[in-house]
Design a protein around this motif. Structure first.
Motif, mmCIF file in Angstrom:
data_model
loop_
_atom_site.group_PDB
_atom_site.id
_atom_site.type_symbol
_atom_site.label_atom_id
_atom_site.label_comp_id
_atom_site.label_asym_id
_atom_site.label_seq_id
_atom_site.Cartn_x
_atom_site.Cartn_y
_atom_site.Cartn_z
ATOM 1 N N GLU A 207 -0.344 8.387 -0.974
ATOM 2 C CA GLU A 207 0.291 8.437 -2.296
ATOM 3 C C GLU A 207 -0.456 7.602 -3.346
ATOM 4 N N TRP A 208 -1.770 7.489 -3.194
ATOM 5 C CA TRP A 208 -2.601 6.929 -4.257
ATOM 6 C C TRP A 208 -2.911 8.053 -5.242
ATOM 7 N N ASP A 209 -3.124 7.693 -6.500
ATOM 8 C CA ASP A 209 -3.522 8.724 -7.439
ATOM 9 C C ASP A 209 -5.037 8.904 -7.391
ATOM 10 N N ALA A 210 -5.500 9.971 -8.016
ATOM 11 C CA ALA A 210 -6.920 10.316 -7.950
ATOM 12 C C ALA A 210 -7.796 9.221 -8.534
ATOM 13 N N VAL B 235 -6.896 6.106 12.688
ATOM 14 C CA VAL B 235 -6.861 6.100 11.228
ATOM 15 C C VAL B 235 -5.842 5.064 10.754
ATOM 16 N N LEU B 236 -6.261 4.219 9.818
ATOM 17 C CA LEU B 236 -5.369 3.228 9.223
ATOM 18 C C LEU B 236 -5.217 3.548 7.740
ATOM 19 N N PHE B 237 -3.979 3.733 7.325
ATOM 20 C CA PHE B 237 -3.698 4.088 5.936
ATOM 21 C C PHE B 237 -3.174 2.900 5.141
ATOM 22 N N CYS B 238 -3.548 2.853 3.872
ATOM 23 C CA CYS B 238 -2.879 1.995 2.898
ATOM 24 C C CYS B 238 -1.673 2.786 2.408
ATOM 25 N N HIS B 239 -0.475 2.347 2.794
ATOM 26 C CA HIS B 239 0.715 3.191 2.681
ATOM 27 C C HIS B 239 1.088 3.512 1.231
ATOM 28 N N ARG B 240 0.759 2.649 0.307
ATOM 29 C CA ARG B 240 0.958 2.874 -1.124
ATOM 30 C C ARG B 240 -0.106 2.079 -1.866
ATOM 31 N N PRO B 241 -0.376 2.391 -3.129
ATOM 32 C CA PRO B 241 -1.286 1.548 -3.906
ATOM 33 C C PRO B 241 -0.626 0.210 -4.209
ATOM 34 N N ASP B 242 -1.424 -0.827 -4.333
ATOM 35 C CA ASP B 242 -0.918 -2.171 -4.617
ATOM 36 C C ASP B 242 -1.496 -2.643 -5.941
ATOM 37 N N GLY C 23 2.152 -5.388 0.757
ATOM 38 C CA GLY C 23 1.002 -5.140 -0.092
ATOM 39 C C GLY C 23 -0.287 -4.945 0.678
ATOM 40 N N LEU C 24 -1.401 -4.982 -0.058
ATOM 41 C CA LEU C 24 -2.712 -4.673 0.515
ATOM 42 C C LEU C 24 -3.690 -5.823 0.343
ATOM 43 N N SER C 25 -3.175 -7.046 0.408
ATOM 44 C CA SER C 25 -4.075 -8.199 0.413
ATOM 45 C C SER C 25 -4.888 -8.210 1.699
ATOM 46 N N ARG C 26 -6.000 -8.920 1.673
ATOM 47 C CA ARG C 26 -6.794 -9.066 2.897
ATOM 48 C C ARG C 26 -5.942 -9.675 4.007
ATOM 49 N N LYS C 27 -5.121 -10.666 3.644
ATOM 50 C CA LYS C 27 -4.267 -11.326 4.631
ATOM 51 C C LYS C 27 -3.324 -10.336 5.312
ATOM 52 N N HIS C 28 -2.606 -9.548 4.495
ATOM 53 C CA HIS C 28 -1.630 -8.650 5.120
ATOM 54 C C HIS C 28 -2.294 -7.497 5.857
ATOM 55 N N ILE C 29 -3.392 -6.975 5.329
ATOM 56 C CA ILE C 29 -4.067 -5.890 6.039
ATOM 57 C C ILE C 29 -4.498 -6.343 7.423
ATOM 58 N N ILE C 30 -5.084 -7.524 7.519
ATOM 59 C CA ILE C 30 -5.581 -8.000 8.812
ATOM 60 C C ILE C 30 -4.430 -8.389 9.736
#
Length: 337
Positions: free
Chosen positions: A161-164, A126-133, A102-109
């Motif tokens: 793969e985030w939506d608009a 470049v760092l991507f958020c691989h999917r929306p969470d 996921g994209l929690s602060r914990k996992h991103i860091i």
């Protein structure tokens, strides 16, 4: 006899940023760690650089982190100047623990630090958020990605793969907090998958200067023209891999393969292969910053890169011929025309 000159690589800005990326790039998905080891990776990356490629894409989930390890070790052994390269990776699927996804602060860091360790680099470009969470507030993700940038672990951040609507919300939050919004999106884009890039994201290019690093220009290999409805997938091809058997059942269907066969005469008349036609077609879209290619052999890299020579041959008349074959042009709302 002098061999023919390699096509001159072109570079586009990554959206509205000052970062310039080669219009054709190389991604580690599928190959690194599954089919490719460090010596083979060095050969492939070297071939890419010979053609002027500067952008190389990865993700923490590719081969469960092995892809980053292989790319990082290969680049280290090649002793390339880091500033000549644009390296990206993606965060979302980092392991089996409840906080490894996921994209929690914990996992991103923590995930970013783990990626950098595997890549043996101080930063990625470049760092991507691989999917929306859907389980994490977008504000938490925006703040965490800005923290990563402020730490110098990445220069830019983006989405995949985030939506608009999600991208728009991220930008609204970033503007409200006086933070950096996502500069780039990494969607699938090819002759068989067009709606999101050509219609859904249309307002974002103007409103936010959104750049695109598109993946799967060959539709997971379907657009190479090497598959047949009457024959099993060629040995060592992507669809012959056990992990991709389910994808093969969805992609290798008569309707799609018939369209690919119908594209072959167009490509042959223009002196190219259908795979090169597919890649060149993606490059005709000026909203695309770079097209991420994949390859397991040096000759595949060369074939992909040679697509640059054919982009100018895709005139309006040829593009209409292609449209008449694939018959899937999205209808844009009047406001986007």
């Amino acid at each position: 006899m002098t061999p023919p000159a390699a096509p001159v690589m072109q570079y586009r800005h990554l959206g509205r940023t000052g970062l310039r990326v080669s219009v054709l790039s190389y991604g580690a998905w599928v190959s690194f760690g599954n089919q490719i080891d460090v010596p083979a990776a060095k050969a492939l990356l070297t071939k890419c650089r010979e053609y002027g490629v500067n952008f190389f894409d990865n993700a923490e989930v590719y081969a469960n982190g092995k892809a980053e390890e292989i790319m990082g070790q290969a680049i280290k052994e090649l002793n390339w100047k880091r500033s000549d390269l644009v390296i990206s990776t993606k965060i979302f699927w980092g392991g089996q623990g409840p906080n490894d996804v996921g994209l929690s602060r914990k996992h991103i860091i923590e995930g970013t630090q783990a990626c950098l360790k595997r890549l043996q680099m101080d930063y990625v470009d470049v760092l991507f958020c691989h999917r929306p969470d859907s389980t994490t507030p977008i504000e938490e993700t925006v703040r965490a990605m800005n923290y990563v940038i402020n730490k110098g672990w990445a220069f830019y951040w983006g989405t995949s793969e985030w939506d608009a609507q999600q991208i728009t919300e991220a930008w609204a939050i970033a503007d409200r907090l006086n933070m950096i919004g996502p500069a780039v999106e990494q969607p699938q884009y090819n002759l068989l998958a067009r709606e999101r890039v050509e219609v859904e994201y249309a307002p974002l290019y103007k409103n936010y200067g959104l750049g695109l690093t598109t993946w799967s220009p060959l539709g997971s290999g379907v657009l190479t023209g090497k598959y047949s409805i009457d024959s099993p997938p060629p040995e060592n091809s992507r669809f012959s891999l056990e992990n991709y058997k389910n994808l093969a059942t969805r992609k290798l269907v008569k309707e799609i393969l018939d369209k690919v066969d119908a594209l072959k005469p167009i490509a042959e008349r223009l002196g190219m292969k259908v795979a090169q036609l597919a890649i060149a077609w993606c490059l005709k879209n000026q909203n695309v910053s770079t097209v991420i290619t994949g390859a397991t052999k040096e000759e595949q890299v060369a074939e992909n890169m040679e697509s640059l020579k054919f982009v100018h041959l895709l005139t309006d008349n040829v593009l209409k011929e292609i449209e008449d074959v694939i018959r899937n042009k999205p209808n844009k709302p009047e406001i986007f025309r």
